[in-house]
Scaffold this motif. Structure first.
Motif, PDB file in Angstrom:
ATOM      1  N   GLY A  77      33.829  41.507  32.593  1.00  0.00           N
ATOM      2  CA  GLY A  77      33.341  43.125  33.033  1.00  0.00           C
ATOM      3  C   GLY A  77      33.746  44.268  31.818  1.00  0.00           C
ATOM      4  N   ASP A  78      32.994  45.037  31.689  1.00  0.00           N
ATOM      5  CA  ASP A  78      33.587  46.131  30.791  1.00  0.00           C
ATOM      6  C   ASP A  78      34.325  47.388  31.863  1.00  0.00           C
ATOM      7  OD1 ASP A  78      33.813  47.899  28.658  1.00  0.00           O
ATOM      8  OD2 ASP A  78      31.861  48.474  28.840  1.00  0.00           O
ATOM      9  N   LEU A  79      35.465  47.073  32.100  1.00  0.00           N
ATOM     10  CA  LEU A  79      35.898  47.839  32.958  1.00  0.00           C
ATOM     11  C   LEU A  79      37.457  48.716  32.606  1.00  0.00           C
ATOM     12  CD1 LEU A  79      35.796  45.528  36.292  1.00  0.00           C
ATOM     13  CD2 LEU A  79      34.266  47.431  35.467  1.00  0.00           C
ATOM     14  N   SER A  80      37.674  49.498  33.449  1.00  0.00           N
ATOM     15  CA  SER A  80      38.876  50.247  33.179  1.00  0.00           C
ATOM     16  C   SER A  80      40.213  49.355  32.443  1.00  0.00           C
ATOM     17  CB  SER A  80      39.663  51.027  34.478  1.00  0.00           C
ATOM     18  OG  SER A  80      40.840  51.661  34.153  1.00  0.00           O
ATOM     19  N   ALA A  81      40.977  49.696  31.500  1.00  0.00           N
ATOM     20  CA  ALA A  81      42.146  49.309  30.764  1.00  0.00           C
ATOM     21  C   ALA A  81      43.080  49.601  31.833  1.00  0.00           C
ATOM     22  CB  ALA A  81      42.178  49.606  29.529  1.00  0.00           C
ATOM     23  N   ASP A  82      42.994  50.066  32.898  1.00  0.00           N
ATOM     24  CA  ASP A  82      44.143  50.537  33.506  1.00  0.00           C
ATOM     25  C   ASP A  82      44.341  49.224  34.835  1.00  0.00           C
ATOM     26  OD1 ASP A  82      45.958  51.409  35.737  1.00  0.00           O
ATOM     27  OD2 ASP A  82      45.091  53.446  35.643  1.00  0.00           O
ATOM     28  N   PRO A  83      45.354  48.554  34.706  1.00  0.00           N
ATOM     29  CA  PRO A  83      45.434  47.343  35.596  1.00  0.00           C
ATOM     30  C   PRO A  83      45.444  47.741  36.924  1.00  0.00           C
ATOM     31  CG  PRO A  83      47.201  47.583  34.276  1.00  0.00           C
ATOM     32  CD  PRO A  83      46.260  48.659  33.667  1.00  0.00           C
ATOM     33  N   LEU A  84      46.034  48.931  37.112  1.00  0.00           N
ATOM     34  CA  LEU A  84      46.149  49.263  38.437  1.00  0.00           C
ATOM     35  C   LEU A  84      45.012  49.596  39.520  1.00  0.00           C
ATOM     36  CD1 LEU A  84      49.436  51.337  38.026  1.00  0.00           C
ATOM     37  CD2 LEU A  84      49.426  49.235  39.129  1.00  0.00           C
ATOM     38  N   LEU A  85      44.002  49.942  38.624  1.00  0.00           N
ATOM     39  CA  LEU A  85      42.722  50.271  39.431  1.00  0.00           C
ATOM     40  C   LEU A  85      42.014  49.032  39.848  1.00  0.00           C
ATOM     41  CD1 LEU A  85      41.435  53.340  37.156  1.00  0.00           C
ATOM     42  CD2 LEU A  85      42.602  53.390  39.435  1.00  0.00           C
ATOM     43  N   VAL A  86      42.092  48.159  38.878  1.00  0.00           N
ATOM     44  CA  VAL A  86      41.581  46.543  39.187  1.00  0.00           C
ATOM     45  C   VAL A  86      42.378  46.069  40.438  1.00  0.00           C
ATOM     46  CG1 VAL A  86      40.956  44.487  38.230  1.00  0.00           C
ATOM     47  CG2 VAL A  86      40.462  46.657  36.916  1.00  0.00           C
ATOM     48  N   LEU A  87      43.717  46.270  40.339  1.00  0.00           N
ATOM     49  CA  LEU A  87      44.511  45.842  41.182  1.00  0.00           C
ATOM     50  C   LEU A  87      44.340  46.354  42.548  1.00  0.00           C
ATOM     51  CD1 LEU A  87      46.998  44.259  42.390  1.00  0.00           C
ATOM     52  CD2 LEU A  87      48.377  45.755  41.652  1.00  0.00           C
ATOM     53  N   ALA A  88      44.192  47.785  42.909  1.00  0.00           N
ATOM     54  CA  ALA A  88      43.547  48.425  43.977  1.00  0.00           C
ATOM     55  C   ALA A  88      42.486  47.789  44.442  1.00  0.00           C
ATOM     56  CB  ALA A  88      43.794  49.876  43.757  1.00  0.00           C
ATOM     57  N   ALA A  89      41.372  47.889  43.509  1.00  0.00           N
ATOM     58  CA  ALA A  89      40.015  47.140  43.977  1.00  0.00           C
ATOM     59  C   ALA A  89      40.273  45.908  44.503  1.00  0.00           C
ATOM     60  CB  ALA A  89      39.223  47.360  42.954  1.00  0.00           C
ATOM     61  N   CYS A  90      40.962  44.823  43.899  1.00  0.00           N
ATOM     62  CA  CYS A  90      41.182  43.587  44.591  1.00  0.00           C
ATOM     63  C   CYS A  90      41.982  43.895  45.856  1.00  0.00           C
ATOM     64  CB  CYS A  90      42.074  42.755  43.628  1.00  0.00           C
ATOM     65  SG  CYS A  90      41.522  42.231  42.161  1.00  0.00           S
ATOM     66  N   ALA A  91      42.818  44.625  46.132  1.00  0.00           N
ATOM     67  CA  ALA A  91      43.523  44.912  47.466  1.00  0.00           C
ATOM     68  C   ALA A  91      42.330  45.307  48.561  1.00  0.00           C
ATOM     69  CB  ALA A  91      44.513  45.583  47.407  1.00  0.00           C
ATOM     70  N   ARG A  92      41.529  46.278  48.093  1.00  0.00           N
ATOM     71  CA  ARG A  92      40.348  46.629  49.142  1.00  0.00           C
ATOM     72  C   ARG A  92      39.591  45.421  49.637  1.00  0.00           C
ATOM     73  NH1 ARG A  92      40.637  51.190  45.567  1.00  0.00           N
ATOM     74  NH2 ARG A  92      38.442  50.528  44.603  1.00  0.00           N
ATOM     75  N   ARG A  93      39.323  44.914  48.552  1.00  0.00           N
ATOM     76  CA  ARG A  93      38.430  43.426  48.782  1.00  0.00           C
ATOM     77  C   ARG A  93      39.093  42.445  49.787  1.00  0.00           C
ATOM     78  NH1 ARG A  93      38.751  38.522  46.098  1.00  0.00           N
ATOM     79  NH2 ARG A  93      36.940  37.031  46.511  1.00  0.00           N
ATOM     80  N   ALA A  94      40.431  42.215  49.404  1.00  0.00           N
ATOM     81  CA  ALA A  94      41.124  41.340  50.311  1.00  0.00           C
ATOM     82  C   ALA A  94      41.076  41.887  51.756  1.00  0.00           C
ATOM     83  CB  ALA A  94      42.502  41.174  49.590  1.00  0.00           C
ATOM     84  N   GLN A  95      41.354  42.984  51.851  1.00  0.00           N
ATOM     85  CA  GLN A  95      41.488  43.504  53.043  1.00  0.00           C
ATOM     86  C   GLN A  95      40.165  43.652  53.923  1.00  0.00           C
ATOM     87  OE1 GLN A  95      42.567  47.660  53.610  1.00  0.00           O
ATOM     88  NE2 GLN A  95      43.719  47.554  55.526  1.00  0.00           N
TER      89      GLN A  95
END
Length: 417
Positions: free
Chosen positions: A5-23
């Motif tokens: 993916g060509d996504l944000s270089a901010d890892p916290l945004l990706v981490l938060a998205a992973c947390a939303r998906r998990a929930q």
């Protein structure tokens, strides 16, 4: 390894998205290692079930399925093993581990790649605004859930008298020739109001700690802002970077190199790390490529050295022969550990243990300092300490503990004063 993916270089945004998906999908929560891990700026397991295990299984070399097939990476932690007599139970399990089927890896060049089985970027519900770098987001931005209030920590006053007594006992043992140096720890008790992931987000944005880690499960959560490398291994090459010597950030860092006490303490621990690594290293391979370098860390300056070696033993054996980390014990190591158990009144828990990741031919562990342990109900503990030598002053040692903890309340006076 594949481009992801060509996504944000901010890892916290990706981490938060992973947390939303998990929930959303009823999965185990993500785990994250941020700063400088496996040669990358971020390593995120989108979902990993972390469970208590015996301590010696915390960082297994080759996690396998029931059929014996390699099944990805092991992520977890291992607490400090020694417990004073009569100390109350640990807040979290002594060791926790889990097998990650895949990893999202952010290189220092800002590009994401993946290993193993990971969700597609479209499955993480990252909005269009998240595709831009968000390094300008403030400390209070909550990427775990923008609707939640910012997390806060309420700290109780720690036991300064107990810490002072331990320092005085240590100085007496040094004068008697029993030990040369020891690390002494104290515990802060608090309550977290809010989400542990939101707390991790805020504290990492504030500190940019180089060995940060977030782990969570039914047992609680770990929010670690450690600056210290315990062990890294790539193939046969091993490295450890002990920290000894601390000044508050507003002090002149040159004072560290000029401090007889800090320099002596660092060199003593370097010798101990050389001994620990030398127990399994190839003959003649132990080296010290960096000695007494001044590094920044959350709220402080540190004196850091680096020891390297080559070894043919497994990662599990490497940990077994060096754990707990040299910088949080003392010299001689075994006698210092015995005495510390009599001087400290509280179990260290995860504090001074190790956090990290292991995989085929790889091991990357931090020393679990600057680390909050959070129980499911929000109760938390935070261990902090420092090295004691013959030149130590009990009041100065206490001030050092407070300086090291100050990032948890944003700096300034301690909240219990």
């Amino acid at each position: 390894m594949h481009t992801w993916g060509d996504l944000s270089a901010d890892p916290l945004l990706v981490l938060a998205a992973c947390a939303r998906r998990a929930q959303r999908d009823g999965l185990a929560p993500p785990a994250a290692l941020l700063g400088d891990w496996l040669g990358a700026a971020a390593v995120i397991a989108p979902s990993v079930a972390l469970s208590p295990v015996p301590p010696d299984q915390a960082f297994a070399d080759n996690p396998t399925t029931d059929g014996g097939r390699t099944a990805g990476w092991t992520i977890g932690f291992r607490g400090f093993p020694d417990v004073p007599g009569g100390a109350r139970n640990r807040l979290l399990p002594e060791a926790v581990t889990g097998k990650a089927d895949g990893l999202l890896i952010l290189g220092h060049d800002g590009r994401w790649t993946s290993q193993g089985t990971v969700p597609a970027p479209r499955d993480l519900d990252i909005g269009p605004d998240d595709h831009e770098n968000r390094d300008d987001v403030g400390d209070n931005h909550n990427t775990a859930d923008d609707d939640d209030e910012a997390p806060s920590l309420d700290w109780s006053a720690p036991d300064r008298a107990a810490h002072r007594a331990a320092v005085l006992n240590c100085l007496e043992a040094i004068r008697a020739g029993e030990i040369y140096q020891a690390c002494l720890s104290t515990r802060l008790d608090g309550v977290l109001h809010g989400d542990p992931l939101a707390l991790f987000t805020a504290l990492w944005r504030r500190t940019r700690a180089r060995r940060a880690a977030y782990l969570a499960g039914p047992w609680g959560a770990v929010v670690s802002l450690s600056p210290e490398v315990y062990l890294t291994r790539h193939g046969r090459d091993v490295r450890s970077s002990p920290i000894k010597g601390t000044l508050p950030r507003d002090a002149d860092p040159a004072l560290l190199r000029a401090s007889v006490k800090d320099v002596a303490e660092n060199i003593m621990i370097v010798d101990l790390v050389r001994h620990d690594l030398g127990r399994t290293a190839d003959i003649g391979s132990v080296a010290v490529p960096e000695l007494l370098a001044v590094h920044e860390a959350p709220g402080v300056w540190h004196l850091v050295s680096t020891v390297t070696a080559r070894t043919g033993v497994s990662g599990e054996e490497l940990v077994a022969t060096t754990f707990p980390p040299a910088s949080v014990t003392g010299t001689p190591k075994l006698r210092a550990r015995e005495l510390i158990t009599g001087w400290e009144t509280r179990a260290r828990g995860l504090h001074c243990g190790a956090i990290g990741i292991a995989g085929p031919g790889e091991l990357d562990l931090s020393v679990a300092i600057r680390t909050l342990e959070i129980a499911p109900g929000g109760r938390c503990e935070f261990g902090v300490g420092g090295g004691i030598t013959s030149d130590s002053d009990p009041d100065d040692e206490w001030d050092e503990c407070v300086h090291k903890a100050a990032f948890t309340w944003g700096g300034g006076p301690a909240p219990w004063l």
